[in-house]
Design a protein around this motif. Structure first.
Motif, PDB file in Angstrom:
ATOM      1  N   ASP B  51      33.460  -2.184  24.636  1.00  0.00           N
ATOM      2  CA  ASP B  51      33.486  -2.199  23.179  1.00  0.00           C
ATOM      3  C   ASP B  51      32.045  -2.165  22.673  1.00  0.00           C
ATOM      4  O   ASP B  51      31.225  -2.978  23.109  1.00  0.00           O
ATOM      5  CB  ASP B  51      34.176  -3.487  22.716  1.00  0.00           C
ATOM      6  N   PRO B  52      31.729  -1.246  21.750  1.00  0.00           N
ATOM      7  CA  PRO B  52      30.323  -1.098  21.340  1.00  0.00           C
ATOM      8  C   PRO B  52      29.679  -2.412  20.866  1.00  0.00           C
ATOM      9  O   PRO B  52      28.512  -2.667  21.168  1.00  0.00           O
ATOM     10  CB  PRO B  52      30.398  -0.093  20.196  1.00  0.00           C
ATOM     11  N   TRP B 202      48.846  -4.159  18.656  1.00  0.00           N
ATOM     12  CA  TRP B 202      48.556  -5.553  19.001  1.00  0.00           C
ATOM     13  C   TRP B 202      48.524  -6.455  17.780  1.00  0.00           C
ATOM     14  O   TRP B 202      48.805  -7.650  17.871  1.00  0.00           O
ATOM     15  CB  TRP B 202      47.243  -5.669  19.792  1.00  0.00           C
ATOM     16  N   PHE B 264      43.856  -1.335  12.255  1.00  0.00           N
ATOM     17  CA  PHE B 264      43.193  -2.621  12.087  1.00  0.00           C
ATOM     18  C   PHE B 264      42.138  -2.574  10.994  1.00  0.00           C
ATOM     19  O   PHE B 264      42.107  -3.425  10.098  1.00  0.00           O
ATOM     20  CB  PHE B 264      42.583  -2.983  13.435  1.00  0.00           C
ATOM     21  N   GLU B 265      41.270  -1.557  11.012  1.00  0.00           N
ATOM     22  CA  GLU B 265      40.222  -1.500   9.977  1.00  0.00           C
ATOM     23  C   GLU B 265      40.818  -1.391   8.591  1.00  0.00           C
ATOM     24  O   GLU B 265      40.249  -1.888   7.618  1.00  0.00           O
ATOM     25  CB  GLU B 265      39.368  -0.254  10.141  1.00  0.00           C
ATOM     26  N   PHE B 284      38.496 -13.307  15.114  1.00  0.00           N
ATOM     27  CA  PHE B 284      37.501 -12.429  15.736  1.00  0.00           C
ATOM     28  C   PHE B 284      37.377 -11.129  14.939  1.00  0.00           C
ATOM     29  O   PHE B 284      36.502 -10.316  15.185  1.00  0.00           O
ATOM     30  CB  PHE B 284      37.766 -12.140  17.219  1.00  0.00           C
ATOM     31  N   ALA B 288      34.000  -7.892  12.559  1.00  0.00           N
ATOM     32  CA  ALA B 288      34.279  -6.479  12.333  1.00  0.00           C
ATOM     33  C   ALA B 288      34.200  -6.138  10.856  1.00  0.00           C
ATOM     34  O   ALA B 288      33.853  -5.025  10.485  1.00  0.00           O
ATOM     35  CB  ALA B 288      35.663  -6.132  12.882  1.00  0.00           C
ATOM     36  N   GLY B 291      31.172  -4.576   9.507  1.00  0.00           N
ATOM     37  CA  GLY B 291      30.999  -3.145   9.717  1.00  0.00           C
ATOM     38  C   GLY B 291      31.842  -2.304   8.779  1.00  0.00           C
ATOM     39  O   GLY B 291      31.530  -1.178   8.460  1.00  0.00           O
ATOM     40  N   VAL B 292      32.928  -2.889   8.296  1.00  0.00           N
ATOM     41  CA  VAL B 292      33.860  -2.106   7.486  1.00  0.00           C
ATOM     42  C   VAL B 292      33.575  -2.269   5.995  1.00  0.00           C
ATOM     43  O   VAL B 292      33.475  -1.299   5.247  1.00  0.00           O
ATOM     44  CB  VAL B 292      35.309  -2.543   7.804  1.00  0.00           C
TER      45      VAL B 292
END
Lengths: 276, 442, 310
Positions: B51-52, B202, B264-265, B284, B288, B291-292
């Motif tokens: 994962d980046p 998921w 998800f995003e 978690f 993220a 980033g979004v």
């Protein structure tokens, strides 16, 4: 269907239909590869607001310390070596299977068909490779790709060797040719159109293979091109623009190969219709 | 006749073949980069998922570690995450081919890689006493400790948009009924009450999995009975509630229009910008969000999945991955690997991680502190943790987690299958896994 | 060197197999078995042996770290798999749809691309492009295109006023959508194989037919179809095997979803593999192998029995 006036209407319909069905998805990939990240995430099919294809391509190359370059080298070595060897070996097998009537043909054909149907068993294959000392080596992986690809090649070759008249064999034998000479000098060249097809298909297959290198030649320094796609997808945040740019980049070599051989396919096929 | 051309053709083929076989003796890896460690330095390999964001963190950690340990170099190696990653780790362990130190999940996945057989125990390590007890539990097998924590613990519940709540004068719900009442008001105001993102399957499991705290409060012996085949989802009302909630939210029409394909995003974006009021998720996800929708991160709060009893409200906790050393690492490399593991379990590592990327929860290391600028949602989570109102997720308490859960929850959450049928199907799925694991009583 | 005496076949452009009247036993065949040795060795060592070993493991409970022999329990459990019947049905539907479409459309395109139209070389390349892109690439691209609310396909349909379905999210459509993408991707290869077959039919046949007054339809039906049989069989067998075993594209696009509605046997097996049930998934592979063999081998025989070696 010899010289007749070309059917213009049909041509036009064909052109239009083909463009929509086959080309539009590629246009979409291209456009998205030229967008920035937010625009790409909207999935729009439109001309990008700012065209940043070069920028994206540069970013893709720079990712993870130029791993894409390493991947290109590895994939090229793997593909060229395995395809070259598997084509020759498979042609030899298909030749004997097709020409020689023996009661071994049936079991051999079944075993070969099994190769198309049974998926490779990873862990036992690793054990075998470890015993032979070829695990985690490039030549080990090449042999594995050959083993998995033989069935398909043999099947295709068998189908087309049957179109080569036996008279040619017989003439060559009369002329004093041994099996190797017969095969390499007479039969193999006549198989050109099928060889080209098999080479192209298997090249694409090995080039696009992602699981075999992952298991049999692991390690970042051994990365192959498909693996690089994962650098742009994560559970949380997919950079669609970079991802599609990567897809474009890794499709280029098979594309070039095909364009190069496409003339051969066409000329090989049409030449094949006139049997000497 | 073709003979003339064919001879050169055969020659070309032969040259090509010979050339490629010769070429195959080298691969790009061996050209250039040397695999030999420089003399005087020990080199160890560290395997983690690709994962980046994880890679970024890993590189920062390696750099910090190498600064403090000039005689050790760490080479980063990556693998895919998810199911493919699970298989890769297991394959490499079973063929004796694992990196010198590697990162992998804790809890039941950790148990599945036969730690007593494959890993080096570190129970007597100096940092072992600094670990949270809840984390220790999930990296222990038999009586031995095997792992150091990679990252923070995170909590599962509901991310909500604080601005929407303030505007509509809503209070954080502590029971399910209050939650649904809030949803009704939100819908009436024209905002999507709940975002679901089944494009990433998921994410559909949260309503079931993050509800475990409530199940545990209602029935503390559920985990044990469940593992021994004495309790089932379909017949334990507290457990079935998770499935029922999935169904109810869909039936009441509270979902976003594109729930089936949204990713998800999209869910993060919706709850951060206020397009949706609630997004069931584990924290978690918070890093993220930077980033979004970086500007709206602090508009998002977090509350635990409400159950039936307001007094017993609490969060279901997911422990982070562990750093493990396989038994195949020996001598100087083993020493170096142990040092790396110790570094990961140190307060310095927490600082490095907090600097590299935003954090989604509290660290399971006692002497680590959270930076003051963590997101609102993380602060909310820490509130529950400090009160002790937490329970480990079921996957850390029982080796059984049916592999088909996320498909079943997608079906129940989309109205394709009823909650009842879903719970029953999951019980059957679990049965298969238990039998495959050879557990007693199944 | 002793010549073998053979019955001479009448000179016809198409060869048929002639039995050798007499063969001097002492003469070595020009088709020696040792030709098969290099390929045979590689294939046996790196494929057949591991497959046999894996077959043994299908009779065990295997975690990769230890194993316990449990006989046929895995097979029993596989047959009790709740998703099995639906998986089987989906597999058969997928295989039949993709195979059928590839055979029919492939042949149609091949005829089109060998007829007198302009831009043939261009069109042939274009039809083959999709074969070159990796499955993951195709899967990702089409998943995005098929997005129900934002994808271009529904966008285009919306322009003409048609409400596009959730291609990959509607349980009714998911499997078929993936099948269509699979055909999009694979028809180019079928077309090329067919073209090779069609172009190997000597022109004299067509000319003779025209002289006899046959139109292009009859020409197709009575000349092309029968003489392109090896090509048809090849395409059919390959597509069928591919369709029955298909996994990569389905996995890339839906992972068997939504829920279980596009699960095929191969993805059921893969999920068991992912869950760490190595013995069970190997048993599943054995069952899949038997299924595919049971369908394909009789077909293969049937086609070759009626064979004109053409």
């Amino acid at each position: 269907m010899t010289s007749r006036r070309p059917n213009y209407l049909l041509s036009a319909i064909a052109l239009a239909l083909f463009s929509v069905i086959f080309l539009l998805p590629f246009a979409f990939i291209l456009f998205t590869a030229a967008m920035n990240q937010e625009e790409a995430a909207t999935f729009r099919f439109s001309w990008p607001d700012n065209w940043q294809l070069i920028q994206n391509v540069k970013d893709v190359f720079r990712t993870r310390d130029y791993i894409l370059v390493v991947a290109f080298i590895n994939s090229t070595i793997l593909t060229v070596a395995s395809v070259a060897v598997m084509v020759i070996l498979a042609a030899m097998v298909a030749f004997v299977l097709q020409r020689r009537k023996s009661r071994w043909n049936v079991p051999i054909n079944i075993l070969m068909l099994a190769g198309l149907i049974i998926p490779p068993a990873v862990v036992p294959t690793i054990w075998v490779m470890q015993e032979l000392g070829i695990f985690k080596t490039m030549h080990g992986l090449i042999l594995v790709e050959i083993a998995f690809g033989l069935s398909f090649c043999v099947l295709l070759f068998q189908a087309f060797i049957s179109t080569i008249p036996r008279q040619l064999d017989e003439a060559a034998i009369v002329d004093g040719a041994g099996p190797l000479g017969l095969f390499f000098r007479i039969i193999f060249p006549l198989l050109r159109p099928v060889i080209v097809t098999v080479v192209v298909v298997q090249t694409v297959f090995v080039w696009n293979d992602f699981t075999n290198p992952l298991y049999f030649l692991p390690g970042d320094e051994n990365a192959t091109v498909q693996l690089t796609l994962f650098n742009f997808q994560s559970q949380y945040n997919t950079s669609y623009n970079l991802l599609f740019a990567d897809i474009l980049l890794i499709t280029i070599p098979p594309l070039l190969l095909f364009l190069f051989f496409q003339r051969q396919i066409v000329s090989g096929l049409t030449a094949g219709s006139v049997k000497g | 006749m073709r003979l003339g051309t064919s001879r050169s053709g055969v020659l070309a083929a032969a040259v090509l073949t010979a050339g490629s076989i010769a070429l195959s003796a080298c691969s790009a890896g061996s050209l250039g980069s040397s695999e030999q460690s420089t003399p005087g330095k020990t080199q160890i390999t560290f395997l983690t998922n690709n994962d980046p964001n994880n890679v970024k963190t890993a590189n920062a950690m390696i750099k910090a570690f190498q600064t403090d340990n000039a005689d050790i170099t760490v080479k980063l190696d990556t693998r895919p995450g998810g199911g493919e990653g699970d298989n890769l780790v297991k394959t490499r362990l079973s063929t004796g081919d694992m990196a010198d130190v590697f990162e992998y999940n804790s809890g039941s996945l950790f148990q599945a890689i036969s730690p007593e057989k494959n890993l080096t125990p570190v129970s007597d390590a100096a940092w072992a006493g600094d670990l949270d007890d809840t984390f220790k539990k999930v990296v222990t097998a038999g009586d031995n400790l095997y792992g150091a924590p990679w990252g923070p613990a995170t909590g599962g519940g509901v991310l909500y948009n604080t601005k929407v709540y303030t505007k509509l004068g809503l209070k954080v719900p502590t029971t399910w009924d209050e939650f649904m009442a809030n949803n009704a008001k939100i819908k009436a105001a024209g905002v999507t009450p709940v975002a679901q993102t089944f494009g990433d399957t998921w994410t559909s499991q949260i309503f079931v999995l993050a509800d475990y705290h409530n199940v545990d409060e209602a029935d503390p012996s559920f985990a044990e009975n469940y593992t021994a085949n004495k309790a089932k989802y379909a017949t334990t009302p507290a457990a079935k509630a998770g499935f029922q909630h999935l169904e109810d939210v869909h039936k009441a029409g509270y979902l976003n229009k594109e729930f089936a394909a949204a990713k998800f995003e999209d869910g993060l974006r919706a709850v951060a910008t206020g397009t949706a009021a609630h997004y069931p998720m584990i924290t978690f996800a918070v890093p993220a969000m930077y980033g979004v929708t970086p500007k709206n991160v602090n508009d998002v709060g977090f509350f635990a999945l409400p159950g039936t009893d307001a007094a017993k409200a609490g969060v279901t906790i997911w422990e982070p991955s562990g750093i493990y050393i396989p038994k195949t690492t020996t001598d100087a490399k083993l020493e170096a690997a142990k040092k790396f593991q110790a570094f990961v379990a140190s307060p310095k590592a927490c600082e490095v991680q907090a600097k590299v990327a935003p954090i989604g929860g509290p660290f399971p290391i006692k002497s680590c502190t959270l930076p003051a600028n963590v997101a609102t949602a993380v602060k909310d989570l820490t509130g529950y943790v400090e009160k002790g109102a937490i329970t480990l997720a079921l996957e850390f308490l029982s080796p059984i987690k049916g592999p088909a859960l996320e498909q079943i929850t997608v079906e129940v959450g989309s109205g394709i299958r009823s909650a009842d049928a879903g719970a029953k199907l999951y019980d059957k799925d679990v049965e298969k896994q238990a039998q495959q694991l050879g557990l007693e009583g199944w | 060197m002793a010549n073998t005496v053979q019955t001479k076949a009448a000179v016809r452009p198409v060869d048929t197999q002639q039995p050798r009247a007499t063969v001097a036993r002492r003469q070595k065949s020009p088709y020696p078995f040792w030709f098969m040795i290099p390929a045979g060795v590689i294939y046996t060592v790196l494929f057949l042996v591991p497959a046999a070993v894996a077959f043994y493991f299908s009779l065990t409970r295997w975690t990769l770290f230890d194993q316990e022999f449990i006989g046929l329990d895995n097979y029993v459990q596989f047959f009790q798999e709740p998703a099995l019947v639906s998986g089987l049905t989906h597999t058969l539907i997928f295989a039949v749809v993709t195979c059928g479409l590839k055979v029919v459309i492939g042949m149609a395109l091949a005829v089109l691309l060998t007829s007198q139209i302009i831009g043939r070389a261009f069109l042939r390349s274009v039809a083959f492009f999709p074969v070159l892109v990796s499955t993951i690439g195709v899967g990702i691209a089409f998943t995005v295109l098929m997005n129900p609310t934002r994808g271009a396909i529904n966008g285009a349909l919306g322009v003409v006023g048609v409400q596009g379905p959730g291609w990959l999210t509607d349980p009714q459509w998911a499997l078929l959508s993936v099948a269509f993408v699979d055909v999009w991707r694979g028809v180019g290869l079928a077309t090329v194989i067919y073209m090779a077959g069609i172009l190997s039919i000597p022109q004299e046949y067509f000319e003779a037919a025209k002289v006899d007054g046959a139109g292009s339809g009859q020409s197709f039906w009575h000349i092309v179809l029968p003489l392109a049989k090896p090509a048809t069989v090849t395409v059919l067998i390959l597509s069928l095997i591919g369709g029955l075993r298909s996994f990569d594209l389905i996995w890339a696009m839906t992972k068997g979803g939504p829920g279980f509605t596009s699960d095929v046997i191969a993805s059921v097996i893969y999920k068991q593999y992912q869950a760490g049930f190595y013995g069970l998934s190997t048993a599943g592979n054995v069952i899949l192998f038997l299924l595919v063999t049971g369908i394909v081998v009789p077909l293969f025989w049937w086609f070759n029995r009626k064979g004109v070696e053409a």
